[in-house]
Write an enzyme that holds these catalytic residues in place. Structure first.
Site, PDB file in Angstrom:
ATOM      1  N   SER A  30       0.831  -1.208   0.000  1.00 52.87           N
ATOM      2  CA  SER A  30       0.000   0.000   0.000  1.00 52.87           C
ATOM      3  C   SER A  30       0.863   1.255   0.000  1.00 52.87           C
ATOM      4  CB  SER A  30      -0.867   0.053   1.256  1.00 52.87           C
ATOM      5  OG  SER A  30      -1.713  -1.055   1.303  1.00 52.87           O
ATOM      6  N   HIS A  62      -4.730  -0.552  -5.166  1.00 56.84           N
ATOM      7  CA  HIS A  62      -3.770  -1.552  -5.650  1.00 56.84           C
ATOM      8  C   HIS A  62      -3.932  -1.693  -7.163  1.00 56.84           C
ATOM      9  CE1 HIS A  62      -2.552  -3.318  -1.752  1.00 56.84           C
ATOM     10  NE2 HIS A  62      -3.738  -2.925  -1.384  1.00 56.84           N
ATOM     11  N   HIS A  84      -4.612 -10.637  -2.431  1.00 56.03           N
ATOM     12  CA  HIS A  84      -4.801 -10.913  -1.003  1.00 56.03           C
ATOM     13  C   HIS A  84      -5.775 -12.069  -0.781  1.00 56.03           C
ATOM     14  CE1 HIS A  84      -3.577  -6.628  -1.053  1.00 56.03           C
ATOM     15  NE2 HIS A  84      -2.960  -6.938   0.067  1.00 56.03           N
ATOM     16  N   TYR A  86      -7.935 -12.246   1.553  1.00 52.58           N
ATOM     17  CA  TYR A  86      -9.283 -11.762   1.933  1.00 52.58           C
ATOM     18  C   TYR A  86     -10.146 -11.400   0.725  1.00 52.58           C
ATOM     19  CZ  TYR A  86      -7.140  -7.097   1.450  1.00 52.58           C
ATOM     20  OH  TYR A  86      -6.467  -6.006   0.975  1.00 52.58           O
ATOM     21  N   GLU A  87      -9.535 -11.322  -0.435  1.00 49.44           N
ATOM     22  CA  GLU A  87     -10.335 -11.044  -1.636  1.00 49.44           C
ATOM     23  C   GLU A  87     -11.100 -12.285  -2.096  1.00 49.44           C
ATOM     24  OE1 GLU A  87      -8.219  -8.387  -4.613  1.00 49.44           O
ATOM     25  OE2 GLU A  87      -6.614  -8.886  -3.239  1.00 49.44           O
ATOM     26  N   ALA A 114       2.253  -2.475   4.124  1.00 53.43           N
ATOM     27  CA  ALA A 114       1.873  -1.557   5.200  1.00 53.43           C
ATOM     28  C   ALA A 114       1.259  -2.427   6.293  1.00 53.43           C
ATOM     29  CB  ALA A 114       0.857  -0.552   4.695  1.00 53.43           C
ATOM     30  N   MET A 212      -1.964  -8.243   6.470  1.00 52.78           N
ATOM     31  CA  MET A 212      -2.824  -9.208   5.776  1.00 52.78           C
ATOM     32  C   MET A 212      -2.149  -9.784   4.525  1.00 52.78           C
ATOM     33  SD  MET A 212      -6.311  -6.958   6.021  1.00 52.78           S
ATOM     34  CE  MET A 212      -6.729  -6.026   7.513  1.00 52.78           C
ATOM     35  N   SER A 213      -0.831  -9.792   4.516  1.00 58.72           N
ATOM     36  CA  SER A 213      -0.121 -10.295   3.324  1.00 58.72           C
ATOM     37  C   SER A 213       1.253 -10.819   3.728  1.00 58.72           C
ATOM     38  CB  SER A 213       0.053  -9.146   2.305  1.00 58.72           C
ATOM     39  OG  SER A 213       0.940  -8.175   2.826  1.00 58.72           O
ATOM     40  N   ASN A 236      -0.046   2.458  11.017  1.00 58.38           N
ATOM     41  CA  ASN A 236      -0.892   2.857  12.150  1.00 58.38           C
ATOM     42  C   ASN A 236      -0.504   2.030  13.363  1.00 58.38           C
ATOM     43  OD1 ASN A 236      -2.370   0.734  10.296  1.00 58.38           O
ATOM     44  ND2 ASN A 236      -3.023   0.311  12.399  1.00 58.38           N
ATOM     45  N   HIS A 248      -9.257   2.026   6.440  1.00 59.78           N
ATOM     46  CA  HIS A 248      -8.353   1.740   5.326  1.00 59.78           C
ATOM     47  C   HIS A 248      -7.742   3.040   4.798  1.00 59.78           C
ATOM     48  CE1 HIS A 248      -6.678  -0.253   1.839  1.00 59.78           C
ATOM     49  NE2 HIS A 248      -7.383   0.492   1.020  1.00 59.78           N
TER      50      HIS A 248
HETATM   51  N1  HPA Z   1      -3.989  -4.584  10.959  1.00 58.02           N
HETATM   52  C1  HPA Z   1      -3.898  -5.416   9.909  1.00 58.02           C
HETATM   53  N2  HPA Z   1      -3.418  -5.047   8.738  1.00 58.02           N
HETATM   54  C2  HPA Z   1      -2.997  -3.787   8.593  1.00 58.02           C
HETATM   55  C3  HPA Z   1      -3.065  -2.863   9.639  1.00 58.02           C
HETATM   56  C4  HPA Z   1      -3.584  -3.290  10.892  1.00 58.02           C
HETATM   57  O1  HPA Z   1      -3.666  -2.523  11.867  1.00 58.02           O
HETATM   58  N3  HPA Z   1      -2.555  -1.688   9.159  1.00 58.02           N
HETATM   59  C5  HPA Z   1      -2.207  -1.919   7.879  1.00 58.02           C
HETATM   60  N4  HPA Z   1      -2.470  -3.185   7.522  1.00 58.02           N
END
Ligand code: HPA
Length: 282
Positions: A30, A62, A84, A86-87, A114, A212-213, A236, A248
Site C-alpha cells: 500500500s 492496488h 490478497h 481476503y479477496e 503496510a 494481511m499479506s 498505524n 483503510h
Molecule cells: N492490521 C492489519 N493489517 C494492517 C493494519 C492493521 O492494523 N494496518 C495496515 N495493515
C-alpha cells in the site's frame, strides 16, 4: 485447475508476451504503487488481466500489473498490486505471482507492505525490517500435492528472511540515515482489522507488526529457492493502542506519506543486493 498447471499456463502466457530476465523481484505494498512509475526505467508492463489464468487484484489503491525494467541498471520485476487472501482467492493463487517471478529467473524477492504496529515502541510512519514471521493464522500455501518442480515437500524455514539480505537492508538504511526498526510480522486473513484482545494476544506471542499479506509469499518463495527480505511500513498503531477507530483510508494516507522515504530505501537496497548477488555474497 491444479496449482502447477495454472502456474505453467500463466508462465507460458507471460513469456509469450514479455521477454525479460529479472534479477530481483519486488512486491509493492500500500502506498508504494508509484515506485514503479517514478523510480524504474520501464522496459515493459503487463496487466495481470492479460495473463491467462492469473488471479486479479480488486482492492482500491492496488494496481494490478507487472512492471519490468531497470533500477539503476538492475533488472527487476515489480508487482504493482498484490493478490490478497481476503479477496476470496485460494491461498495457492495468492502465491502464484511470487512463484511466477521465481520462474522468470528472479533470485531475490523483496517484499514490502503496510502494517499495524503491535510493538508499543513503534510509531506510525516507522519502517520495520521483517526478521521473522508468524503465519499460523492463515492457510499454508504449500498444502496440497507438492510441486516437486519448485521445491521439496518439507522446506526449512529457519532463515525465511535471509540473514545476509537483512544485513544489506540494515546497512542501506543506515547509509541513507533512515531509522529502521526490526521485528516479527504476523499475517492474519483480514479483511476486518483485529480486536484489542487479538492485538494483546499477538503481542504476547512475540509479534511486532500485523498485516494481511507477505508471510505466505515468503513461504512460497523460500520453497521455490528464492532468497527473501521484507520491509514493512507501520501505517498505524494496531487496534486498542489509540482511541481512534481504524480505517483503510488512514492506513493508505500514512503509507502514502511514508512513500518517498520508502522509495529511496528500496532503490538503495536493490543496488546493494544486486552487488551482493553478483559478487557471490548472497
Ligand atoms: N492490521 C492489519 N493489517 C494492517 C493494519 C492493521 O492494523 N494496518 C495496515 N495493515
Amino acid at each position: 485447475m491444479k496449482p502447477y498447471k495454472k502456474l505453467m499456463k500463466c508462465y507460458k502466457s507471460l513469456t509469450s508476451k514479455v521477454d525479460f530476465k529479472p534479477e530481483i523481484a519486488i512486491v509493492l505494498g500500500s502506498g508504494l504503487g508509484h515506485y514503479a512509475d517514478t523510480e524504474v526505467d520501464v522496459c515493459a508492463t503487463l496487466d495481470y488481466a492479460d495473463i491467462k489464468g492469473f488471479p486479479k487484484s480488486t482492492v482500491e489503491g492496488h494496481k494490478g500489473r507487472f512492471v519490468f525494467g531497470n533500477v539503476n541498471g538492475v533488472p527487476v520485476v515489480i508487482m504493482q498490486g498484490r493478490v490478497h487472501y481476503y479477496e476470496g482467492y485460494k491461498i495457492t493463487d495468492v502465491v502464484l505471482p511470487a512463484r511466477l517471478m521465481s520462474m522468470m529467473g528472479a533470485k531475490v524477492l523483496f517484499l514490502t507492505n503496510a502494517s499495524g504496529g503491535v510493538n508499543a515502541e513503534f510509531n506510525a510512519g516507522d519502517f520495520m525490517l521483517i526478521k521473522d514471521h508468524i503465519s499460523s493464522f492463515v492457510p499454508n500455501p504449500l498444502v496440497g500435492q507438492n510441486i516437486d518442480e519448485l521445491g521439496t515437500r518439507f522446506p526449512d524455514m529457519s532463515d525465511i528472511y535471509n540473514k545476509k539480505l537483512r544485513e544489506i537492508v540494515k546497512s542501506s538504511a543506515k547509509d541513507l540515515g533512515i531509522d529502521l526498526k526490526e521485528g516479527v510480522y504476523v499475517q492474519l486473513t483480514g479483511p476486518s482489522f483485529e480486536s484489542p484482545a487479538e492485538i494483546k494476544m499477538l503481542r504476547a506471542m512475540g509479534a511486532d507488526a500485523v498485516g494481511m499479506s507477505t508471510a505466505v509469499e515468503a513461504i512460497a518463495a523460500n520453497h521455490a529457492g528464492m532468497k527473501v527480505c521484507g520491509v514493512s511500513c507501520i501505517a498505524n498503531l494496531a487496534c486498542g493502542m489509540t482511541d481512534n477507530p481504524l480505517t483503510h483510508e488512514e492506513v493508505q494516507q500514512m503509507a502514502d506519506k511514508a512513500a518517498p522515504k520508502f522509495k529511496r530505501l528500496i532503490t538503495e537496497c536493490v543496488e546493494n543486493i544486486s552487488d551482493a548477488i553478483n559478487s557471490g555474497k548472497v
